[in-house]
Write a protein that holds these residues in place. Structure first.
Motif, mmCIF file in Angstrom:
data_model
loop_
_atom_site.group_PDB
_atom_site.id
_atom_site.type_symbol
_atom_site.label_atom_id
_atom_site.label_comp_id
_atom_site.label_asym_id
_atom_site.label_seq_id
_atom_site.Cartn_x
_atom_site.Cartn_y
_atom_site.Cartn_z
ATOM 1 N N VAL A 12 0.849 -1.199 0.000
ATOM 2 C CA VAL A 12 0.000 0.000 0.000
ATOM 3 C C VAL A 12 0.881 1.244 0.000
ATOM 4 O O VAL A 12 1.590 1.507 0.972
ATOM 5 C CB VAL A 12 -0.939 0.013 1.222
ATOM 6 C CG1 VAL A 12 -1.758 1.297 1.247
ATOM 7 C CG2 VAL A 12 -1.835 -1.211 1.214
ATOM 8 N N SER A 14 2.973 3.872 -3.207
ATOM 9 C CA SER A 14 3.992 3.685 -4.246
ATOM 10 C C SER A 14 5.124 4.687 -4.127
ATOM 11 O O SER A 14 5.727 5.084 -5.111
ATOM 12 C CB SER A 14 3.342 3.789 -5.627
ATOM 13 O OG SER A 14 2.951 5.129 -5.856
ATOM 14 N N GLU A 38 -2.034 2.611 -4.900
ATOM 15 C CA GLU A 38 -1.638 4.011 -4.677
ATOM 16 C C GLU A 38 -2.867 4.903 -4.787
ATOM 17 O O GLU A 38 -3.674 4.732 -5.701
ATOM 18 C CB GLU A 38 -0.584 4.402 -5.734
ATOM 19 C CG GLU A 38 -0.307 5.888 -5.868
ATOM 20 C CD GLU A 38 0.210 6.536 -4.581
ATOM 21 O OE1 GLU A 38 1.176 6.011 -3.987
ATOM 22 O OE2 GLU A 38 -0.360 7.558 -4.162
ATOM 23 N N GLN A 40 -2.918 8.240 -5.356
ATOM 24 C CA GLN A 40 -2.786 9.213 -6.444
ATOM 25 C C GLN A 40 -2.939 8.497 -7.777
ATOM 26 O O GLN A 40 -2.845 7.282 -7.861
ATOM 27 C CB GLN A 40 -1.404 9.880 -6.407
ATOM 28 C CG GLN A 40 -1.076 10.625 -5.123
ATOM 29 C CD GLN A 40 -1.844 11.926 -4.966
ATOM 30 O OE1 GLN A 40 -2.360 12.482 -5.935
ATOM 31 N NE2 GLN A 40 -1.944 12.397 -3.737
ATOM 32 N N GLY A 45 5.281 8.798 -4.906
ATOM 33 C CA GLY A 45 5.178 9.484 -3.615
ATOM 34 C C GLY A 45 6.015 10.751 -3.548
ATOM 35 O O GLY A 45 5.983 11.590 -4.462
ATOM 36 N N VAL A 51 10.608 15.875 -3.078
ATOM 37 C CA VAL A 51 11.969 16.248 -3.488
ATOM 38 C C VAL A 51 11.914 17.527 -4.339
ATOM 39 O O VAL A 51 11.086 17.660 -5.246
ATOM 40 C CB VAL A 51 12.631 15.090 -4.270
ATOM 41 C CG1 VAL A 51 13.965 15.531 -4.869
ATOM 42 C CG2 VAL A 51 12.829 13.876 -3.366
ATOM 43 N N HIS A 55 16.606 19.488 -7.462
ATOM 44 C CA HIS A 55 17.406 18.314 -7.098
ATOM 45 C C HIS A 55 17.086 17.148 -8.043
ATOM 46 O O HIS A 55 16.692 16.078 -7.595
ATOM 47 C CB HIS A 55 17.108 17.882 -5.648
ATOM 48 C CG HIS A 55 17.745 18.737 -4.620
ATOM 49 N ND1 HIS A 55 17.454 18.632 -3.266
ATOM 50 C CD2 HIS A 55 18.671 19.723 -4.711
ATOM 51 C CE1 HIS A 55 18.175 19.514 -2.592
ATOM 52 N NE2 HIS A 55 18.908 20.193 -3.449
ATOM 53 N N VAL A 80 -6.560 4.364 -6.131
ATOM 54 C CA VAL A 80 -7.235 3.516 -5.144
ATOM 55 C C VAL A 80 -6.834 3.990 -3.741
ATOM 56 O O VAL A 80 -5.659 3.899 -3.373
ATOM 57 C CB VAL A 80 -6.828 2.031 -5.307
ATOM 58 C CG1 VAL A 80 -7.542 1.172 -4.267
ATOM 59 C CG2 VAL A 80 -7.109 1.529 -6.720
ATOM 60 N N VAL A 81 -7.791 4.540 -2.995
ATOM 61 C CA VAL A 81 -7.489 4.987 -1.633
ATOM 62 C C VAL A 81 -7.775 3.831 -0.673
ATOM 63 O O VAL A 81 -8.928 3.465 -0.456
ATOM 64 C CB VAL A 81 -8.341 6.214 -1.239
ATOM 65 C CG1 VAL A 81 -7.960 6.687 0.173
ATOM 66 C CG2 VAL A 81 -8.177 7.337 -2.247
ATOM 67 N N SER A 101 2.881 0.936 3.330
ATOM 68 C CA SER A 101 3.997 1.873 3.066
ATOM 69 C C SER A 101 3.397 3.194 2.615
ATOM 70 O O SER A 101 3.790 3.736 1.599
ATOM 71 C CB SER A 101 4.904 1.351 1.952
ATOM 72 O OG SER A 101 5.131 -0.021 2.086
ATOM 73 N N ALA A 104 3.652 9.554 5.335
ATOM 74 C CA ALA A 104 3.212 10.485 6.376
ATOM 75 C C ALA A 104 2.544 11.664 5.688
ATOM 76 O O ALA A 104 3.209 12.566 5.202
ATOM 77 C CB ALA A 104 4.406 10.943 7.212
ATOM 78 N N GLU A 105 1.220 11.618 5.629
ATOM 79 C CA GLU A 105 0.500 12.549 4.760
ATOM 80 C C GLU A 105 0.062 13.832 5.443
ATOM 81 O O GLU A 105 -0.373 14.762 4.776
ATOM 82 C CB GLU A 105 -0.743 11.849 4.224
ATOM 83 C CG GLU A 105 -0.402 10.738 3.274
ATOM 84 C CD GLU A 105 -0.911 11.068 1.901
ATOM 85 O OE1 GLU A 105 -0.073 11.313 1.028
ATOM 86 O OE2 GLU A 105 -2.131 11.116 1.739
ATOM 87 N N VAL A 127 5.295 22.900 -0.413
ATOM 88 C CA VAL A 127 6.080 21.960 -1.222
ATOM 89 C C VAL A 127 5.167 21.248 -2.225
ATOM 90 O O VAL A 127 5.505 21.099 -3.401
ATOM 91 C CB VAL A 127 6.786 20.920 -0.307
ATOM 92 C CG1 VAL A 127 7.354 19.767 -1.120
ATOM 93 C CG2 VAL A 127 7.893 21.581 0.517
ATOM 94 N N VAL A 156 13.566 20.106 4.920
ATOM 95 C CA VAL A 156 12.393 20.644 4.233
ATOM 96 C C VAL A 156 12.375 22.171 4.378
ATOM 97 O O VAL A 156 12.075 22.895 3.418
ATOM 98 C CB VAL A 156 11.092 20.004 4.763
ATOM 99 C CG1 VAL A 156 9.882 20.638 4.100
ATOM 100 C CG2 VAL A 156 11.099 18.495 4.524
ATOM 101 N N TYR A 331 6.307 16.140 9.337
ATOM 102 C CA TYR A 331 5.194 15.440 8.721
ATOM 103 C C TYR A 331 4.629 14.464 9.758
ATOM 104 O O TYR A 331 5.247 14.213 10.787
ATOM 105 C CB TYR A 331 5.680 14.683 7.484
ATOM 106 C CG TYR A 331 5.914 15.562 6.267
ATOM 107 C CD1 TYR A 331 6.669 16.722 6.360
ATOM 108 C CD2 TYR A 331 5.393 15.224 5.034
ATOM 109 C CE1 TYR A 331 6.881 17.522 5.248
ATOM 110 C CE2 TYR A 331 5.605 16.007 3.916
ATOM 111 C CZ TYR A 331 6.355 17.155 4.033
ATOM 112 O OH TYR A 331 6.569 17.939 2.919
ATOM 113 N N ILE A 336 -4.782 4.347 9.054
ATOM 114 C CA ILE A 336 -5.356 4.106 7.725
ATOM 115 C C ILE A 336 -6.726 3.452 7.802
ATOM 116 O O ILE A 336 -7.578 3.647 6.941
ATOM 117 C CB ILE A 336 -4.391 3.265 6.857
ATOM 118 C CG1 ILE A 336 -4.812 3.307 5.390
ATOM 119 C CG2 ILE A 336 -4.240 1.846 7.357
ATOM 120 C CD1 ILE A 336 -3.798 2.775 4.424
#
Ligand code: FAD
Length: 460
Positions: A12, A14, A38, A40, A45, A51, A55, A80-81, A101, A104-105, A127, A156, A331, A336
């Motif tokens: 879970v 990507s 994922e 999104q 991710g 990032v 960079h 898919v949430v 996986s 940290a949203e 960001v 960050v 973060y 979940i």
């Protein structure tokens, strides 16, 4: 071997943790099949959405992830949430093992008065905005003020400071979104203060990011030599990476510059400074109460030494004038699904070496396993360890025996719920579109930021 012997494994998320876990499983098991879910429409991710655009070399890991995704034993299911479209118990039914996986949203709130004023943003949202995260695409921060304050002294925070102060023409050839580059071109921000509760020996950024700040064209550092008093003697006691970082800080703060360098700095129109020993108390409103006019900081001093030193207030206060406050104090992971244990205090899924406590067959990796710190290398190592633990359990007969339906079962559930997953080849179409849109402007890509448009491009 037959279909029955294929371990069906579900991942879970990507981001790097999801992809590195999948990579380990595919490499060290001959038949295992891995499905990556994922939320999104697009993979990768924080490599895509975290990032910094300047960079690009960090984003090369995407090539490795792409190879993994193209394996015929791996599938990517975006859009898919998990926890909403499909629940973790349903995944556990369909697969032999599930790895969480999902990163940290959330962002850590400051918890101070005035935090809700216009002009206060989380660094996370800022960001997300310049990196084209769909949910942040309409943020449009107001950069009409001359001073911005960033709360927090990690990488960050430095990314955000650097993007605010880099001459926009230096960002033109990056994958920064066209809309955010337009706003940055109009920016009037001249000074950025990067505020920390503790001192120079406790900063959380790394030397590479600091060096980039020191060398930022048209920009000069403002460091108060008083903050560095006595540091020269203590520097020998600290571990090497911290020592090199502190030496660079010290040099930047105290070294006499040659005439050329001095002239260059004199003429710099923008500046950044590290403000140590300051803890935010309140965001100060403008007289009409409509926006941010400053921030009240409590002066602190350290109790204890080294990394563990604590900041305690001295009782003194200081007001700093600014029109923009960006909070970059960390973060945070979310729970979940009610079936999955969660430690709200540490913000992680309780686990031993990646095995979720008390839930056999459930694993975790990345930021949701360790907490939201560490670079890609750290995330890679910990994801490999989780993969290894899973394979040990598989070999030890600790996972369910007998065949599992894997994606076939989940596809049926999702379709009944009106959810349309996108595949990795869908992403490759979007990827090609982004690259082609960037070409005219000499950019590596122009990111698609509108999910509706993306679905349209995929003929949905
Ligand atoms: P993430 O990358 O966040 O991946 C989690 C994935 O799970 C996301 O794709 C998310 O959409 C998905 N997801 C979340 N919830 C769900 C759900 N309910 N259902 C399905 N999917 C879900 N490291 C470096 O080495 N160099 C750098 O320059 C660098 N820059 C950084 C800049 C920023 C602003 C940040 C925040 C981090 C940076 N890092 C950098 C650190 C690096 O990004 C992390 O170590 C790494 O991304 C953590 O990986 P992860 O997979 O745990 O989390």
């Amino acid at each position: 071997f037959t279909q029955e012997h294929i371990p069906q494994i579900c991942v879970v998320g990507s981001g790097p943790a999801g992809f590195y876990t999948a990579q380990h499983l595919l490499k060290h098991h001959t038949w295992a099949h891995v499905d990556i879910y994922e939320k999104q429409l697009v993979p990768f991710g924080l490599v895509r959405f975290g990032v910094a655009p300047d960079h690009p070399e960090v984003k090369n890991v995407i090539n490795t992830f792409t190879q993994t995704a193209r394996s015929d034993r791996c599938a990517f299911w975006g859009n898919v949430v998990v926890g909403r479209d499909v629940m973790v118990p349903e995944l556990r039914e369909a697969y032999h093992a599930v790895v969480l996986s999902y990163g940290a949203e959330d962002h850590q709130a400051l918890g101070i008065p005035g935090e809700e004023l216009p002009g206060v943003l989380s660094a996370r949202a800022f960001v997300g905005w310049y990196n084209g995260l769909p949910e942040n695409r309409e943020l449009m921060p107001d950069l009409s003020c001359d001073t911005a304050v960033i709360l927090g002294q990690g990488n960050v925070a430095l990314d955000v400071a650097r993007i605010l102060l880099t001459p926009p023409e230096h960002l033109e050839k990056t994958d920064i979104t066209a809309a955010s580059l337009r706003v940055l071109r109009q920016s009037r921000v001249k000074t950025v203060w990067i505020v920390g509760r503790r001192g120079p020996l406790q900063v959380a950024f790394t030397i590479k990011e600091l060096r980039e700040m020191v060398q930022l064209p048209g920009t000069r550092p403002i460091l108060n030599p008083v903050d560095f008093l006595g540091l020269q003697d203590r520097i020998k006691e600290v571990p090497r990476p911290r020592r090199r970082l502190t030496e660079l800080l010290l040099r930047t703060a105290t070294e006499k510059r040659g005439p050329e360098e001095a002239a260059c700095q004199e003429s710099a129109s923008r500046a950044w400074g590290l403000r140590f020993f300051r803890s935010p108390q309140q965001v100060l409103p403008s007289p009409d109460g409509q926006r941010t006019a400053g921030i009240r900081l409590a002066v602190t001093k350290l109790e204890g030494v080294g990394e563990a030193a604590r900041a305690v207030p001295t009782g003194d206060m200081e007001d700093l004038r600014c029109g923009l406050v960006l909070s970059s104090v960390g973060y945070k992971s979310r729970p979940i699904d009610p079936s999955v244990p969660f430690d709200p205090k540490l913000g992680v899924i309780p686990n031993t070496e990646g095995r979720v406590v008390d839930v056999p067959g459930l694993y975790c990796s990345g930021w949701v396993k360790r907490g939201p710190t560490g670079v890609l290398g750290t995330t890679m190592n910990d994801s490999f360890l989780t993969g290894q633990a899973l394979l040990q359990d598989l070999q030890g007969g600790l996972l369910p025996s007998g065949p599992r339906p894997g994606y076939a079962a989940i596809e049926a559930l999702l379709s009944g719920r009106g959810v349309q997953p996108v595949s990795f080849s869908d992403w490759e179409k979007l990827d090609a579109e982004e690259v082609s849109r960037g070409q005219g402007a000499g950019k590596p890509r122009e990111k698609l930021v509108d999910p509706q448009e993306m679905l349209q491009l995929l003929g949905r």
